[in-house]
Design a protein around this motif. Structure first.
Motif, PDB file in Angstrom:
ATOM      1  N   LYS A 163       0.815  -1.213   0.000  1.00  0.00           N
ATOM      2  CA  LYS A 163       0.000   0.000   0.000  1.00  0.00           C
ATOM      3  C   LYS A 163       0.853   1.269   0.000  1.00  0.00           C
ATOM      4  CE  LYS A 163      -3.809  -2.390   0.162  1.00  0.00           C
ATOM      5  NZ  LYS A 163      -3.212  -3.718  -0.056  1.00  0.00           N
ATOM      6  N   ALA A 187      -3.845   3.944  -2.182  1.00  0.00           N
ATOM      7  CA  ALA A 187      -4.167   5.360  -1.975  1.00  0.00           C
ATOM      8  C   ALA A 187      -2.965   6.277  -2.112  1.00  0.00           C
ATOM      9  CB  ALA A 187      -4.806   5.550  -0.602  1.00  0.00           C
ATOM     10  N   ASN A 188      -1.739   5.731  -2.090  1.00  0.00           N
ATOM     11  CA  ASN A 188      -0.533   6.556  -2.167  1.00  0.00           C
ATOM     12  C   ASN A 188       0.047   6.641  -3.574  1.00  0.00           C
ATOM     13  OD1 ASN A 188      -0.198   7.283   0.669  1.00  0.00           O
ATOM     14  ND2 ASN A 188       0.206   5.114   1.010  1.00  0.00           N
ATOM     15  N   ASP A 211      -9.728   3.854  -6.037  1.00  0.00           N
ATOM     16  CA  ASP A 211      -8.959   4.005  -4.795  1.00  0.00           C
ATOM     17  C   ASP A 211      -7.723   4.882  -4.954  1.00  0.00           C
ATOM     18  OD1 ASP A 211     -10.785   2.426  -3.539  1.00  0.00           O
ATOM     19  OD2 ASP A 211      -9.492   0.679  -3.300  1.00  0.00           O
ATOM     20  N   LYS A 213      -6.474   7.974  -4.887  1.00  0.00           N
ATOM     21  CA  LYS A 213      -6.883   9.315  -4.471  1.00  0.00           C
ATOM     22  C   LYS A 213      -5.823  10.384  -4.735  1.00  0.00           C
ATOM     23  CE  LYS A 213     -10.632   7.503  -2.761  1.00  0.00           C
ATOM     24  NZ  LYS A 213     -11.916   7.651  -3.478  1.00  0.00           N
ATOM     25  N   ARG A 214      -4.557   9.975  -4.929  1.00  0.00           N
ATOM     26  CA  ARG A 214      -3.485  10.962  -5.086  1.00  0.00           C
ATOM     27  C   ARG A 214      -2.817  10.915  -6.459  1.00  0.00           C
ATOM     28  NH1 ARG A 214       0.892  10.218  -0.663  1.00  0.00           N
ATOM     29  NH2 ARG A 214       1.702  12.029  -1.768  1.00  0.00           N
TER      30      ARG A 214
END
Length: 374
Positions: A163, A187-188, A211, A213-214
Motif C-alpha cells: 500500500k 491510496a498513495n 482508490d 486518491k493521489r
C-alpha cells in the motif's frame, strides 16, 4: 681546556636518545602499548601477540555486509543488472533500499524471493521474462515506493502490492484486462504507466481507479481501448491515451477532471469532440488531438481561459473560422496560446483570416503549412 670540553660534549651526544619525527595523530598513541615511546624508568613494554577465539564462548570475528556473487553493492544499493540471472539472488542485505535486477532472464518471482527486504524502497525488474509473481511475494515489502516491471510477460497486475507504492510502471507486458480489484487500496499511488499492453476495447473495468486518491499521472497508450476509461481520479493532472482506438471525446469521459492540465489523445480515431467537453476540464493547458479523424476544430476553445497548446495537425479539418480559437473580444483570455498546429489538414491556409489568431502570443506559434494528399 678547550679539548677537554669538546670530549665531554661528544660523550653526552652519544648517550642521547635517537631523534624520531612525530607523525600526524601520534599523540593518540601515547598511552597505547607498543606506540614506540620508551619509558626510561622501567623495563620496556613488550606487546603480547593477539589471540584468536579461545572457545565456543568467544566473540565471533566481525564480517562486513554480504553482496551477492557478481553483483555490485554500495551503501544500501544492490545492482545485479545484465548478468543473465534466472532467479533473484540470495544473500541480499536486509537493509537494502534499491535492488536493480533489470536486463536478466528471470521468469518467476517466488513467495520467499524477497522475504526479509523490509527496507526496500525501489525494485527494478525491467526487461526480464517474468510470467508469474506469487500472490505473497510482494507482501513483505512494506516500504516499497517504486516498482518497475516493464518489458516482461505478465498477464495480470501483481496481487497484494504494498500500500506504500507510489510509482508503478508495468507497460509492455501481456495484460489484457484491468480488473476493479487491480489497484484496491493503493491510496498513495502518484504515477502509473500501463501502456503497450493488449487491452481490449472493454479491457478497463469501471471503478478500477477508484482508490487512487493521489495519482497525478496515468498513461494507457498503444492498446485497443475504444473509449476514455470511466471513473478516472479527480487528482489527475496528466492523462495520456495516445495510440488507442478511441472514436470520440465526450463530456462523460472527462467528467470530474478539474485538475487535468495535459491531455494526450494523439493517434486515435477521434472524429468528434462533444459540445461542452472542454468545460469539464477548466484548468487544461495542453491538449493533443493530432493524427485523428476530426473534420472541424473542437468546440469550446474560445470559452476556455487556460488552454495554451493545441495540436490538431494530421486531421481532416477543411475550414477554420475566425472564432474557432479566440473569444470575440480582445484581452478576455487569461492565457495566450503558445502553440497551435494545423498543418497536414485540407484547409486552404491562405484563406484563414489573420484575426483568427488574435489571442496567440506570437505568430511563430502558429503552424499551418501545405496539405498533401497521401
Amino acid at each position: 681546556m678547550r679539548s677537554a670540553c669538546l670530549s665531554l660534549l661528544l660523550v653526552s651526544v652519544c648517550w642521547a636518545l635517537p631523534f624520531r619525527q612525530s607523525g600526524f595523530l601520534d599523540f593518540m598513541m601515547e598511552d597505547e602499548p607498543g606506540s614506540g615511546d620508551v619509558d626510561m624508568g622501567g623495563p620496556p613494554v613488550i606487546d603480547e601477540p593477539r589471540r584468536g577465539p579461545a572457545g565456543p564462548g568467544a566473540d565471533p570475528v566481525p564480517t562486513g555486509p554480504v553482496c551477492p556473487f557478481r553483483c555490485q553493492c554500495h551503501l544500501r544499493v544492490v545492482q545485479c543488472s545484465d548478468l543473465g540471472l534466472k532467479s533473484i539472488p540470495e544473500d541480499i542485505n536486509a537493509d537494502t533500499t534499491l535492488l536493480d535486477l533489470q536486463n536478466n532472464k528471470i521468469t518467476e518471482i517466488k513467495e520467499n524471493d524477497l522475504k526479509g527486504l523490509k527496507a526496500l524502497q525501489t525494485l527494478i525488474l525491467v526487461n526480464n521474462q517474468i510470467t508469474t509473481i506469487h500472490a505473497k511475494a510482494l507482501a513483505p515489502l512494506g516500504k516499497l515506493q517504486r516498482l518497475y516491471l516493464s518489458k516482461n510477460q505478465l498477464s495480470e497486475v501483481p496481487a497484494n502490492m504494498p500500500k506504500s507504492l507510489q510509482e508503478l510502471r508495468i507497460h509492455e507486458n501481456q495484460i489484457s484486462k484491468l480488473k476493479k480489484a487491480s489497484f484496491a487500496g493503493m491510496a498513495n499511488m502518484i504515477v502509473m504507466e500501463l501502456g503497450s499492453n493488449p487491452l481490449a476495447a472493454g479491457g478497463v473495468e469501471a471503478g478500477v481507479f477508484s482508490d487512487l486518491k493521489r495519482v497525478s499521472y496515468i498513461r494507457i497508450s498503444d492498446t485497443d481501448i475504444s473509449a476514455i476509461p470511466k471513473g478516472l481520479p479527480a487528482s489527475l493532472s496528466e492523462l495520456h491515451l495516445d495510440g488507442n482506438k478511441i472514436t470520440k471525446v465526450t463530456k462523460e469521459g472527462l467528467k470530474g477532471l478539474k485538475n487535468l492540465a495535459k491531455l494526450g489523445l494523439s493517434y486515435n480515431q477521434i472524429s468528434s469532440v462533444e459540445n461542452g467537453t472542454l468545460g469539464m476540464v477548466p484548468h487544461l493547458r495542453e491538449i493533443h488531438l493530432d493524427n485523428n479523424e476530426l473534420t472541424t476544430v473542437p468546440p469550446g476553445l474560445p470559452e476556455h481561459k487556460y488552454i495554451q497548446v493545441i495540436y490538431l495537425h494530421s486531421n481532416k479539418i477543411a475550414v477554420v473560422g475566425t472564432e474557432d480559437f479566440c473569444p470575440p473580444g480582445y484581452n478576455t483570455k487569461k492565457a495566450m496560446y503558445s502553440g497551435i498546429s494545423l498543418f497536414s489538414n485540407p484547409v486552404p491556409y491562405w484563406e484563414v483570416q489573420p484575426i483568427t489568431f488574435r489571442c496567440v502570443f506570437d505568430r511563430s506559434a502558429i503552424q499551418l503549412g501545405n496539405y498533401r494528399k497521401k
